[in-house]
Design a protein around this motif. Structure first.
Motif, PDB file in Angstrom:
ATOM      1  N   GLY A  16      43.168  37.586  46.865  1.00  0.00           N
ATOM      2  CA  GLY A  16      43.527  38.470  47.972  1.00  0.00           C
ATOM      3  C   GLY A  16      43.669  39.911  47.505  1.00  0.00           C
ATOM      4  O   GLY A  16      43.059  40.830  48.057  1.00  0.00           O
ATOM      5  N   ASP A  37      50.120  43.438  38.443  1.00  0.00           N
ATOM      6  CA  ASP A  37      50.079  41.981  38.256  1.00  0.00           C
ATOM      7  C   ASP A  37      50.870  41.630  37.004  1.00  0.00           C
ATOM      8  O   ASP A  37      50.874  42.380  36.027  1.00  0.00           O
ATOM      9  CB  ASP A  37      48.635  41.475  38.129  1.00  0.00           C
ATOM     10  CG  ASP A  37      48.532  39.979  38.422  1.00  0.00           C
ATOM     11  OD1 ASP A  37      48.007  39.621  39.492  1.00  0.00           O
ATOM     12  OD2 ASP A  37      49.011  39.171  37.592  1.00  0.00           O
ATOM     13  N   ALA A 297      40.877  30.389  48.241  1.00  0.00           N
ATOM     14  CA  ALA A 297      40.370  31.711  47.871  1.00  0.00           C
ATOM     15  C   ALA A 297      39.562  32.290  49.029  1.00  0.00           C
ATOM     16  O   ALA A 297      39.569  33.501  49.268  1.00  0.00           O
ATOM     17  CB  ALA A 297      39.504  31.581  46.625  1.00  0.00           C
ATOM     18  N   TYR A 361      29.448  31.105  43.445  1.00  0.00           N
ATOM     19  CA  TYR A 361      30.641  31.708  42.845  1.00  0.00           C
ATOM     20  C   TYR A 361      30.297  32.981  42.088  1.00  0.00           C
ATOM     21  O   TYR A 361      31.054  33.947  42.106  1.00  0.00           O
ATOM     22  CB  TYR A 361      31.358  30.716  41.930  1.00  0.00           C
ATOM     23  CG  TYR A 361      32.237  29.761  42.698  1.00  0.00           C
ATOM     24  CD1 TYR A 361      32.888  30.176  43.854  1.00  0.00           C
ATOM     25  CD2 TYR A 361      32.422  28.457  42.282  1.00  0.00           C
ATOM     26  CE1 TYR A 361      33.687  29.313  44.576  1.00  0.00           C
ATOM     27  CE2 TYR A 361      33.226  27.583  42.995  1.00  0.00           C
ATOM     28  CZ  TYR A 361      33.854  28.013  44.142  1.00  0.00           C
ATOM     29  OH  TYR A 361      34.647  27.163  44.849  1.00  0.00           O
TER      30      TYR A 361
HETATM   31  C1  LIG Z   1      42.557  24.494  40.065  1.00  0.00           C
HETATM   32  C2  LIG Z   1      42.341  25.225  41.360  1.00  0.00           C
HETATM   33  C3  LIG Z   1      41.101  25.189  41.976  1.00  0.00           C
HETATM   34  C4  LIG Z   1      40.875  25.860  43.178  1.00  0.00           C
HETATM   35  N1  LIG Z   1      39.644  25.786  43.752  1.00  0.00           N
HETATM   36  C5  LIG Z   1      39.399  26.460  44.891  1.00  0.00           C
HETATM   37  C6  LIG Z   1      38.106  26.432  45.481  1.00  0.00           C
HETATM   38  O1  LIG Z   1      37.193  25.762  44.990  1.00  0.00           O
HETATM   39  N2  LIG Z   1      37.898  27.161  46.608  1.00  0.00           N
HETATM   40  C7  LIG Z   1      38.886  27.907  47.174  1.00  0.00           C
HETATM   41  O2  LIG Z   1      38.622  28.579  48.184  1.00  0.00           O
HETATM   42  N3  LIG Z   1      40.131  27.925  46.661  1.00  0.00           N
HETATM   43  C8  LIG Z   1      40.416  27.232  45.534  1.00  0.00           C
HETATM   44  N4  LIG Z   1      41.677  27.242  44.993  1.00  0.00           N
HETATM   45  C9  LIG Z   1      42.760  27.936  45.699  1.00  0.00           C
HETATM   46  C10 LIG Z   1      42.694  29.436  45.438  1.00  0.00           C
HETATM   47  O3  LIG Z   1      42.545  29.708  44.070  1.00  0.00           O
HETATM   48  C11 LIG Z   1      43.942  30.113  45.987  1.00  0.00           C
HETATM   49  O4  LIG Z   1      44.107  29.760  47.337  1.00  0.00           O
HETATM   50  C12 LIG Z   1      43.799  31.624  45.859  1.00  0.00           C
HETATM   51  O5  LIG Z   1      43.786  31.983  44.493  1.00  0.00           O
HETATM   52  C13 LIG Z   1      44.932  32.345  46.585  1.00  0.00           C
HETATM   53  O6  LIG Z   1      44.736  33.715  46.445  1.00  0.00           O
HETATM   54  P1  LIG Z   1      45.995  34.694  46.401  1.00  0.00           P
HETATM   55  O7  LIG Z   1      45.439  36.070  46.326  1.00  0.00           O
HETATM   56  O8  LIG Z   1      46.939  34.351  47.479  1.00  0.00           O
HETATM   57  O9  LIG Z   1      46.742  34.327  45.034  1.00  0.00           O
HETATM   58  P2  LIG Z   1      46.196  34.224  43.548  1.00  0.00           P
HETATM   59  O10 LIG Z   1      44.727  34.282  43.498  1.00  0.00           O
HETATM   60  O11 LIG Z   1      46.871  33.044  42.947  1.00  0.00           O
HETATM   61  O12 LIG Z   1      46.766  35.536  42.864  1.00  0.00           O
HETATM   62  C14 LIG Z   1      48.137  35.785  42.729  1.00  0.00           C
HETATM   63  C15 LIG Z   1      48.329  36.864  41.668  1.00  0.00           C
HETATM   64  O13 LIG Z   1      49.662  37.356  41.758  1.00  0.00           O
HETATM   65  C16 LIG Z   1      50.199  37.546  40.461  1.00  0.00           C
HETATM   66  N5  LIG Z   1      51.663  37.490  40.575  1.00  0.00           N
HETATM   67  C17 LIG Z   1      52.406  36.426  40.942  1.00  0.00           C
HETATM   68  N6  LIG Z   1      53.719  36.764  40.992  1.00  0.00           N
HETATM   69  C18 LIG Z   1      53.800  38.072  40.652  1.00  0.00           C
HETATM   70  C19 LIG Z   1      54.882  39.001  40.531  1.00  0.00           C
HETATM   71  N7  LIG Z   1      56.155  38.653  40.794  1.00  0.00           N
HETATM   72  N8  LIG Z   1      54.599  40.269  40.139  1.00  0.00           N
HETATM   73  C20 LIG Z   1      53.327  40.650  39.877  1.00  0.00           C
HETATM   74  N9  LIG Z   1      52.267  39.807  39.995  1.00  0.00           N
HETATM   75  C21 LIG Z   1      52.496  38.544  40.383  1.00  0.00           C
HETATM   76  C22 LIG Z   1      49.575  36.398  39.671  1.00  0.00           C
HETATM   77  O14 LIG Z   1      49.580  36.672  38.277  1.00  0.00           O
HETATM   78  C23 LIG Z   1      48.158  36.337  40.254  1.00  0.00           C
HETATM   79  O15 LIG Z   1      47.247  37.143  39.535  1.00  0.00           O
HETATM   80  C24 LIG Z   1      41.930  26.589  43.779  1.00  0.00           C
HETATM   81  C25 LIG Z   1      43.186  26.632  43.161  1.00  0.00           C
HETATM   82  C26 LIG Z   1      43.398  25.961  41.966  1.00  0.00           C
HETATM   83  C27 LIG Z   1      44.748  26.003  41.302  1.00  0.00           C
END
Ligand SMILES: Cc1cc2nc3c(=O)[nH]c(=O)nc-3n(C[C@H](O)[C@H](O)[C@H](O)COP(=O)(O)OP(=O)(O)OC[C@H]3O[C@@H](n4cnc5c(N)ncnc54)[C@H](O)[C@@H]3O)c2cc1C
Length: 395
Positions: A16, A37, A297, A361
């Motif tokens: 995101g 981050d 994602a 990807y």
């Molecule tokens: C093993 C696995 C496989 C997956 N496969 C898929 C797939 O095939 N297709 C799909 O669509 N989705 C997949 N997902 C789900 C997808 O990865 C997540 O839904 C997505 O990453 C969410 O995006 P986000 O931006 O909300 O959080 P994230 O991508 O998790 O990013 C969060 C970021 O915030 C940072 N952060 C956290 N807390 C703090 C803080 N307090 N201060 C500063 N930084 C912080 C973290 O370090 C991280 O970099 C998978 C997930 C996993 C675990």
């Protein structure tokens, strides 16, 4: 055009945060953007399985944030958000660092949840972040030359559980007897029917046991207790991988912010109630009045894309537009060289799906791939090829 004195701060640079930052910079290069981050590297989570199977190297799926953001011309800070003083528009970070903001975008993703099951934290491997990946990969390696088969349990038959089980089977061949333990009566309960059926076939071919209607009660150093049909079975275990659940990563939020299911409640423009200059997207947010979206994602990137456009609209003094999710389908890996795709009315399985998944990807890392141009990564080199052929594809 509206101007601001303090920066737009994006906390969390996963799917995101990365999408909103890069799109915002492209739409309005003069905006002051700060991305924070707690980690040094981006983790391409959907390809974590390929790191376990060594189809991809660790570095290919974990580019450095400092490199990505310097290429984008965006300021990056590595630190961990600990508290938000919404009324004063101040963020508190580790080491007593305080930063003021004009607009705040929160996207800190999910962490594994042990669902309060006894012994999980002490005796299981998780599979959600870079630390988990490194730990599990090096632990499994010690079984490479094992003569006796070990009992490996994967808890949870969602995509993570099914995908990791297939990859471990193919990577370690006859080193493990693998069982997947699932509380409900089916695998991949939230996924597309085609992918579920392909996954069932893939698990059967690999003789991976599936224990349905089975709830883990406790995990000790050597045993796993499973409740099935009112009976508790205690089974010998050598490795347990916990993929049974996640929870929003929000230790810095207090009760002043409205939450549902532990996630921040936002309107359909991602604004947090009472703090309209603050936004939350991705796994940590839930949209009021909208059907609950999957934690993927794909969702986080679509939201990041939409939010960037909306923030630009604020500067153009235009009304914000509501978000609408477009389901572009899903892809799952099913062992080495195999996958299943169900997207936009098209279904694909086997080797072709594996190749397509990898290429799709690669095309999903537009800004990240630029920072990796100098490397000889197979994954990223294919980006230009796929862009020519794939117009409609799952995010
Ligand atoms: C093993 C696995 C496989 C997956 N496969 C898929 C797939 O095939 N297709 C799909 O669509 N989705 C997949 N997902 C789900 C997808 O990865 C997540 O839904 C997505 O990453 C969410 O995006 P986000 O931006 O909300 O959080 P994230 O991508 O998790 O990013 C969060 C970021 O915030 C940072 N952060 C956290 N807390 C703090 C803080 N307090 N201060 C500063 N930084 C912080 C973290 O370090 C991280 O970099 C998978 C997930 C996993 C675990």
């Amino acid at each position: 055009m509206k101007s601001i004195k303090k920066p737009i701060v994006i906390v969390g640079a996963g799917f995101g945060g990365m999408t909103v930052a890069s799109n915002l910079k492209r739409l309005n290069p003069s905006l002051p953007i700060l991305v924070v981050d707690s980690e040094a590297r981006f983790l391409f989570k959907p390809l974590m399985y390929e790191v376990i199977s060594e189809e991809l190297s660790m570095w290919e799926t974990t580019p450095e944030f400092s490199k990505i953001f310097s290429d984008l011309g965006i300021t990056f800070l590595r630190n961990c958000l600990t508290k938000i003083r919404f009324d004063e528009k101040i963020l508190e970070f580790n080491d007593d660092l305080h930063i003021g903001y004009e607009f705040l975008i929160l996207c800190t993703g999910s962490v594994s949840s042990n669902f309060s099951v006894k012994g999980v934290d002490e005796n299981c491997y998780f599979f959600n972040n870079l630390k988990d990946l490194t730990k599990l990969k090096s632990f499994l390696k010690q079984f490479q030359n094992n003569k006796i088969k070990k009992n490996l349990f994967v808890i949870g038959a969602g995509p993570s559980g099914v995908e990791i089980a297939c990859k471990i089977h193919d990577t370690y061949k006859d080193k493990f007897d693998i069982s997947i333990v699932e509380r409900s009566n089916e695998i991949l309960g939230q996924n597309k029917i085609f992918n579920r059926e392909e996954a069932e076939k893939a698990l059967e071919r690999r003789k991976i046991n599936i224990l349905l209607n089975s709830t883990v009660q406790e995990i000790s150093e050597k045993k796993i207790s499973i409740l099935n049909d009112s009976e508790i079975k205690k089974l010998e275990q050598d490795v347990v991988i916990w993929t049974a659940g996640i929870k929003p990563n929000l230790p810095y939020i207090d009760e002043q912010v409205k939450q549902i299911k532990g996630r921040i409640l936002v309107n359909n423009k991602f604004q947090i109630e009472n703090y309209l200059n603050s936004f939350a997207i991705g796994d940590i947010s839930i949209i009021q009045g909208m059907e609950e979206l999957p934690l993927t994602a794909q969702v986080a990137m679509q939201q990041g894309d939409h939010l960037a456009k909306n923030i630009e609209r604020i500067f153009l003094e235009q009304d914000l537009l509501p978000f609408d999710f477009q389901d572009n389908g899903e892809m799952i890996s099913l062992g080495m060289g195999e996958a299943s795709i169900s997207a936009l009315g098209v279904t694909l399985s086997g080797k072709l799906a594996f190749e397509a998944r990898r290429l799709i990807y690669a095309s999903k890392m537009p800004d990240i791939s630029r920072s990796l141009k100098s490397t000889a990564s197979w994954l990223f080199q294919k980006k230009s090829i796929i862009n020519k052929f794939v117009n409609k594809r799952p995010k």
